[in-house]
Design a protein around this motif. Structure first.
Motif, PDB file in Angstrom:
ATOM      1  N   LEU A   6      57.074  29.942  51.240  1.00  0.00           N
ATOM      2  CA  LEU A   6      56.995  31.123  50.345  1.00  0.00           C
ATOM      3  C   LEU A   6      58.307  31.895  50.210  1.00  0.00           C
ATOM      4  CD1 LEU A   6      53.369  32.269  50.814  1.00  0.00           C
ATOM      5  CD2 LEU A   6      54.221  30.630  49.232  1.00  0.00           C
ATOM      6  N   SER A   7      58.792  32.115  51.280  1.00  0.00           N
ATOM      7  CA  SER A   7      60.085  32.938  51.447  1.00  0.00           C
ATOM      8  C   SER A   7      61.229  32.465  50.587  1.00  0.00           C
ATOM      9  CB  SER A   7      60.729  32.878  52.647  1.00  0.00           C
ATOM     10  OG  SER A   7      59.806  33.529  53.819  1.00  0.00           O
ATOM     11  N   ALA A   8      61.189  31.003  50.221  1.00  0.00           N
ATOM     12  CA  ALA A   8      62.207  30.508  49.182  1.00  0.00           C
ATOM     13  C   ALA A   8      61.830  30.644  47.766  1.00  0.00           C
ATOM     14  CB  ALA A   8      62.337  28.880  49.523  1.00  0.00           C
ATOM     15  N   ILE A   9      60.704  31.201  47.541  1.00  0.00           N
ATOM     16  CA  ILE A   9      60.207  31.411  46.201  1.00  0.00           C
ATOM     17  C   ILE A   9      60.504  32.832  45.314  1.00  0.00           C
ATOM     18  CG2 ILE A   9      58.249  31.280  44.527  1.00  0.00           C
ATOM     19  CD1 ILE A   9      56.747  29.536  46.664  1.00  0.00           C
ATOM     20  N   PRO A  10      61.335  32.692  44.206  1.00  0.00           N
ATOM     21  CA  PRO A  10      61.733  34.240  43.911  1.00  0.00           C
ATOM     22  C   PRO A  10      60.599  34.768  43.412  1.00  0.00           C
ATOM     23  CG  PRO A  10      63.190  32.373  42.883  1.00  0.00           C
ATOM     24  CD  PRO A  10      61.981  31.576  43.838  1.00  0.00           C
TER      25      PRO A  10
ATOM     26  N   GLU B 279      55.413  26.393  41.849  1.00  0.00           N
ATOM     27  CA  GLU B 279      55.377  26.233  40.274  1.00  0.00           C
ATOM     28  C   GLU B 279      54.674  27.171  39.515  1.00  0.00           C
ATOM     29  OE1 GLU B 279      52.861  22.873  37.565  1.00  0.00           O
ATOM     30  OE2 GLU B 279      53.437  22.236  39.554  1.00  0.00           O
ATOM     31  N   PHE B 280      53.865  27.690  40.085  1.00  0.00           N
ATOM     32  CA  PHE B 280      53.245  28.909  39.338  1.00  0.00           C
ATOM     33  C   PHE B 280      54.235  29.946  39.053  1.00  0.00           C
ATOM     34  CE2 PHE B 280      50.915  32.934  39.315  1.00  0.00           C
ATOM     35  CZ  PHE B 280      50.245  32.934  38.491  1.00  0.00           C
ATOM     36  N   CYS B 281      54.981  30.275  40.139  1.00  0.00           N
ATOM     37  CA  CYS B 281      55.921  31.564  40.105  1.00  0.00           C
ATOM     38  C   CYS B 281      57.009  31.336  39.241  1.00  0.00           C
ATOM     39  CB  CYS B 281      56.187  31.958  41.520  1.00  0.00           C
ATOM     40  SG  CYS B 281      55.010  32.690  42.494  1.00  0.00           S
ATOM     41  N   GLU B 282      57.750  29.586  39.407  1.00  0.00           N
ATOM     42  CA  GLU B 282      58.621  29.418  38.446  1.00  0.00           C
ATOM     43  C   GLU B 282      58.489  29.434  37.148  1.00  0.00           C
ATOM     44  OE1 GLU B 282      59.605  25.569  39.963  1.00  0.00           O
ATOM     45  OE2 GLU B 282      60.892  26.485  41.683  1.00  0.00           O
ATOM     46  N   GLN B 283      57.104  29.281  36.643  1.00  0.00           N
ATOM     47  CA  GLN B 283      56.690  29.193  35.489  1.00  0.00           C
ATOM     48  C   GLN B 283      56.628  30.683  34.667  1.00  0.00           C
ATOM     49  OE1 GLN B 283      53.054  26.910  35.432  1.00  0.00           O
ATOM     50  NE2 GLN B 283      53.975  25.171  35.107  1.00  0.00           N
ATOM     51  N   HIS B 284      56.313  31.765  35.498  1.00  0.00           N
ATOM     52  CA  HIS B 284      56.079  32.872  34.973  1.00  0.00           C
ATOM     53  C   HIS B 284      57.192  34.016  35.726  1.00  0.00           C
ATOM     54  CE1 HIS B 284      52.114  31.855  33.696  1.00  0.00           C
ATOM     55  NE2 HIS B 284      51.681  31.136  34.667  1.00  0.00           N
ATOM     56  N   TYR B 285      57.863  33.705  36.391  1.00  0.00           N
ATOM     57  CA  TYR B 285      59.125  34.521  36.797  1.00  0.00           C
ATOM     58  C   TYR B 285      59.961  34.978  35.628  1.00  0.00           C
ATOM     59  CZ  TYR B 285      62.739  36.412  39.861  1.00  0.00           C
ATOM     60  OH  TYR B 285      63.856  37.035  40.501  1.00  0.00           O
TER      61      TYR B 285
END
Length: 454
Positions: A357-361, A436-442
């Motif tokens: 999770l640390s690697a997720i913007p 995947e969720f965060c990349e789609q909505h970031y």
């Protein structure tokens, strides 16, 4: 004139009914009918039931979203280590229960505070020179939740207040407000691994403050206070003459690079009621056996608090007797390898989850040091389509079938809590879906395009 009708069957020659009329205080009434009152049904819920409010249930039950039917649901929301079957209790624990049941000795009522022999075992297990215990210092309860309830009930009256952590376990508020006790929230600081903001804490204390609730290790944070920080908390309590309710149900569930310090071992001056139980360390939350350890070396509680706890325990006559009968074997025969294996698994999952999770913007997890949880900050400016953490977690369910609790449940918005007891393969899959969720909505925040392009 009040009327009393007495049925007699002594002698058939006498009237079968005696109508006795007694004048009380000059008032008169007609038999069978209250003057001026028309009988009608009017059954209303009590004030206590109306005041009882569980924030988690209120939020979760209002989440009408359905999971993605094309993805298996992964629940990272339930603080029950038994759900997935990957963390069974030790065979010695199960055998102890079988032996207690087969003995036939534990089918009747026990004393409301628990069998003397069982209380002696708990006292012996937790006794140490810095915080000595005897059986008289132990009250057995129906789970740690009832231990907390009894402590609040004996320490605080309606109109008084208690200090509880934010973020913190929602049951503290639920129990207190149902009793007419005000709650005041002291802040935990994520940038300091969830240490208490001591200055803000002390500013909340007034003449109506009945106790300070300290949860260590923490649900929902997974944090473990250092000895030095605990000493500072105790200094505040001693300075302000406020007793402590120590919720230590996750005591000893700390990772190898950290050390758990029971609060009572660090102070002889502050009276402490420590709450614990079998639920977490022995992985049997459904067995409902908890305890209160009374630490009062300066006799500040005196007999009154002890007697009050005994009286309150008599309302439901104590925890399950069969579990009490098994307690000696559970405490004495559970092998150290069982505890070590459980902690090794939890630390491995915590490290895996924190790293992923640390690697997720857009996400800012806070590394845990114990218990079964991890808190994750959401940089909401990067997810503008979501108003708050509740909407974020709702959409995570709808799109990825991953269920996390929004930290609004713990009075700490724009975070969510992850339970780290799931099997490793599920944890990996859940983290992948969250990414995947965060990349789609970031979205890049305004003025930070250069950072996003890196």
């Amino acid at each position: 004139m009040d009327s009393y009708v007495i049925q007699t069957n002594v002698n058939d020659s006498l009237p079968s009914v005696l109508d006795v009329r007694v004048n009380i205080g000059g008032r008169s009434s007609v038999q069978g009918r209250a003057k001026g009152r028309k009988a009608r049904w009017n059954v209303r819920p009590s004030d206590m039931s109306n005041k009882t409010f569980n924030p988690i249930r209120a939020i979760v039950d209002n989440m009408k979203v359905k999971p993605n039917p094309n993805k298996t649901v992964i629940s990272l929301s339930i603080g029950d280590p038994t759900v997935f079957g990957n963390l069974p209790t030790d065979p010695e624990v199960t055998q102890a229960m079988k032996d207690a049941l087969d003995s036939g000795k534990y089918n009747g009522y026990a004393p409301s505070i628990g069998y003397l022999s069982s209380r002696e075992e708990v006292a012996s297990y937790y006794h140490c020179p810095e915080a000595p215990l005897e059986a008289k210092d132990v009250i057995l309860t129906s789970g740690c939740s009832q231990a907390i309830e009894l402590c609040l009930a004996v320490l605080a009256n309606p109109g008084q207040n208690i200090l509880i952590p934010r973020p913190g376990f929602s049951l503290y508020r639920t129990l207190a407000e149902s009793m007419g006790i005000e709650v005041k929230l002291y802040n935990l600081l994520p940038e300091k691994s969830w240490e208490i903001d001591l200055k803000q804490l002390e500013s909340l204390i007034d003449e109506k403050t009945a106790c300070l609730v300290v949860n260590n290790p923490s649900n929902p944070c997974g944090s473990v206070f250092s000895k030095r920080h605990l000493q500072k908390i105790l200094a505040v309590a001693e300075r302000q003459c406020v007793p402590i309710l120590a919720d230590e149900i996750y005591g000893d569930m700390v990772f190898s690079d950290c050390k758990y310090e029971p609060m009572a071992t660090l102070s002889t001056n502050v009276p402490i009621l420590s709450c614990g139980g079998l639920a977490k360390r022995w992985l049997v939350p459904g067995w409902r056996l908890g305890w209160i350890l009374i630490h009062d070396r300066r006799d500040i509680f005196g007999d009154e608090i002890r007697d009050g706890l005994v009286k309150l325990s008599q309302r439901i006559l104590g925890p399950c007797t069969i579990v009490q009968g098994a307690l000696k074997s559970i405490l004495q025969r559970t092998p150290q390898e069982f505890y070590q294996d459980t902690l090794s698994f939890l630390k491995s999952n915590a490290d895996l989850c924190y790293g992923a999770l640390s690697a997720i913007p857009g996400l800012q997890p806070v590394r845990p040091s114990g218990a079964m949880y991890l808190m994750v900050g959401i940089e909401m400016e990067h997810f503008p389509e979501f108003e708050n953490d509740v909407e974020f977690t709702e959409r995570l369910i709808a799109e990825q079938s991953v269920h996390c609790l929004p930290a609004t449940c713990f009075e700490y918005p724009n975070f969510f809590r992850v339970v780290i007891t799931v099997p490793e393969v599920m944890m990996l899959e859940a983290c992948s879906r969250i990414q995947e969720f965060c990349e789609q909505h970031y979205h890049c925040a305004e003025g930070s395009q250069e950072e996003c392009d890196k």
